[in-house]
Design a protein around this motif. Sequence first.
Motif, PDB file in Angstrom:
ATOM      1  N   ARG A 237       0.841  -1.205   0.000  1.00 21.17           N
ATOM      2  CA  ARG A 237       0.000   0.000   0.000  1.00 21.17           C
ATOM      3  C   ARG A 237       0.878   1.257   0.000  1.00 21.17           C
ATOM      4  NH1 ARG A 237      -5.329   1.010   2.040  1.00 21.17           N
ATOM      5  NH2 ARG A 237      -5.645  -1.192   1.640  1.00 21.17           N
TER       6      ARG A 237
ATOM      7  N   ASP B 282       0.885 -11.248  -7.509  1.00 23.57           N
ATOM      8  CA  ASP B 282      -0.116 -10.421  -6.823  1.00 23.57           C
ATOM      9  C   ASP B 282       0.379  -8.979  -6.700  1.00 23.57           C
ATOM     10  OD1 ASP B 282      -1.801 -12.559  -6.356  1.00 23.57           O
ATOM     11  OD2 ASP B 282      -0.976 -13.005  -4.365  1.00 23.57           O
TER      12      ASP B 282
ATOM     13  N   ASP C  12       0.712  -7.184 -10.041  1.00 25.97           N
ATOM     14  CA  ASP C  12      -0.634  -6.954 -10.540  1.00 25.97           C
ATOM     15  C   ASP C  12      -1.214  -5.649  -9.982  1.00 25.97           C
ATOM     16  OD1 ASP C  12      -2.852  -7.894 -11.989  1.00 25.97           O
ATOM     17  OD2 ASP C  12      -3.842  -8.442 -10.106  1.00 25.97           O
ATOM     18  N   LEU C  13      -0.999  -5.408  -8.697  1.00 20.38           N
ATOM     19  CA  LEU C  13      -1.543  -4.197  -8.070  1.00 20.38           C
ATOM     20  C   LEU C  13      -0.724  -2.968  -8.436  1.00 20.38           C
ATOM     21  CD1 LEU C  13      -3.703  -3.168  -5.867  1.00 20.38           C
ATOM     22  CD2 LEU C  13      -1.665  -2.906  -4.473  1.00 20.38           C
ATOM     23  N   LEU C  14       0.605  -3.083  -8.339  1.00 23.14           N
ATOM     24  CA  LEU C  14       1.445  -1.897  -8.501  1.00 23.14           C
ATOM     25  C   LEU C  14       1.640  -1.517  -9.965  1.00 23.14           C
ATOM     26  CD1 LEU C  14       4.101  -2.551  -5.723  1.00 23.14           C
ATOM     27  CD2 LEU C  14       2.066  -1.112  -5.629  1.00 23.14           C
ATOM     28  N   ALA C  15       1.532  -2.500 -10.849  1.00 26.06           N
ATOM     29  CA  ALA C  15       1.603  -2.252 -12.283  1.00 26.06           C
ATOM     30  C   ALA C  15       2.833  -1.443 -12.696  1.00 26.06           C
ATOM     31  CB  ALA C  15       0.324  -1.569 -12.769  1.00 26.06           C
ATOM     32  N   ILE C  16       4.006  -1.821 -12.154  1.00 27.92           N
ATOM     33  CA  ILE C  16       5.245  -1.244 -12.687  1.00 27.92           C
ATOM     34  C   ILE C  16       6.217  -2.391 -12.955  1.00 27.92           C
ATOM     35  CG2 ILE C  16       5.072   1.030 -11.588  1.00 27.92           C
ATOM     36  CD1 ILE C  16       7.111   0.058  -9.509  1.00 27.92           C
TER      37      ILE C  16
END
Lengths: 232, 267
Positions: B151, B190, B193-197
């Motif tokens: 986060r 996972d 996928d969230l941070l997309a960098i």
Amino acid sequence: MMMDTMQQVSVEIKGVQNALLVTFGEGDWLLAEASLLQRVDAQNAFFKGARLVVDVAERDLKAADMGKFRDLLSERGVSLWGVLTTSVTTQETARRLGLATQLPGSKSVRRLSERRSTESQEQVEALLIRKTLRSGMKIEHSGHVTVIGDVNPGAEVVAGGDVVVWGRLRGSVSAGVETNPNAIVCAMEMEPTHLRIADTIANVPARRRGEKRGPEVASIFKNEVIFRIWKK
Amino acid sequence: MAAKVITVTSGKGGVGKTTNVANIAAGLALGGSKVVCIDGDIGLRNLDVVLGLENRIVYDLVDVIEGRCRLRQAMIKDKRIADLYLIPAAQTRDKTAVSPSDMVRLCDQMRPEFDWIVIDCPAGIERGFRNALAPADMVLVVTNPEISAVRDADRIIGLVEAEEKGPALLILNRVNMEMVKRGDMLTPDDVVDLLAIELIGIIPEDEQVLVGSNQGVPVVFDQKSRAGQAFRNVCARLNGENVPFMDLEARPALFGRLGKLFRGAAD
């Protein structure tokens, strides 16, 4: 010396709720910035610890300009709190840097949505955001908001109208703020941490991680927020 | 030479920024580059300890900026590798002793002489973070496979993008393969996928990292350590080499996919 011959931009300062509002006369940004900093240096005791809201009018400021300006002020013990502008570029920059784009305590989002709920839907302006909203980012807009990207946990969207997320919605969203119970929220993947339409807070079902339900629409039905799977 | 400035940051504390800085700086220097690292954590310095250079500090970053010494005098030369230097943080001051423009000036002064300048950013998003970010050409975000760390990494990536210093690159630190296999830890998939960098390194959990930090010998020197190999791979990727992720690093992704396949078949 250069400084003496350099053109000055007039700087006007007045107090507004817990902040100082700075307005500039005619002249380009670098001159305006220099004139303000000169003023701050000359009256450091007055400015130290102050929160500034700067009205840059129609000047276009990029992240590099605004970031540098904020740093130069912070080196002098002054914090840049907000930027008022009529330029779309500048507004976007301010938003991205986490600065306010209206005066402290202003209720303009609510006022606008009250006024607009009586207007026809077509007249409401929409805001298109083509990027992922990450934790800590907040988008406030009086009309509709469309996000092409994800809304990550910790990010927040507050809209007077509808909210459409062309991606995963995992953050907080408020649609039809305060007064528009007809607003809807759509997302390709609906997993919000918090969802509100007008003044009704949704009871977001806890879902298994990785459960794919496809696009969904949230709306108010019998005073409750319900989620429906999108069908053609 | 025109150095590239890398800032290593995370938002959350305790995820391994300093360890990463020490290992990446040492790894790049082992690869033949000329490297200087700067401890940006003024008031809470520890990069000197991790590099084993603690007892050689005479001058620090704040001394240079306030003009009490020349830049050269504050650079501590590493005892093992020829081309590795450290500019330590001041311990008795705080973040406000340095400004973002000081950091830009300092880095510009060093650029001609080095290949890499690696900055250790303090935790948080306040002044220390601004200082470390201002001169950056490239930003590495370190995170652990934990929800809270991810986060905070997301927040930092957003701030980096806002300052137009992005796209940041991701280092996933302290991945425990056993826990990933049991389903008790977020998988690299996972997190990405969230941070997309873009991912530039996966560092496995390894006791040798802690042992190395305590002894002042970065684990990147240890040819037998898996974490050491992972850090050497990060350095190679920074140098533009196309290094595949280690067998052990690739395992979670593969297992994840196989797992899904089996679950799919069972449904």
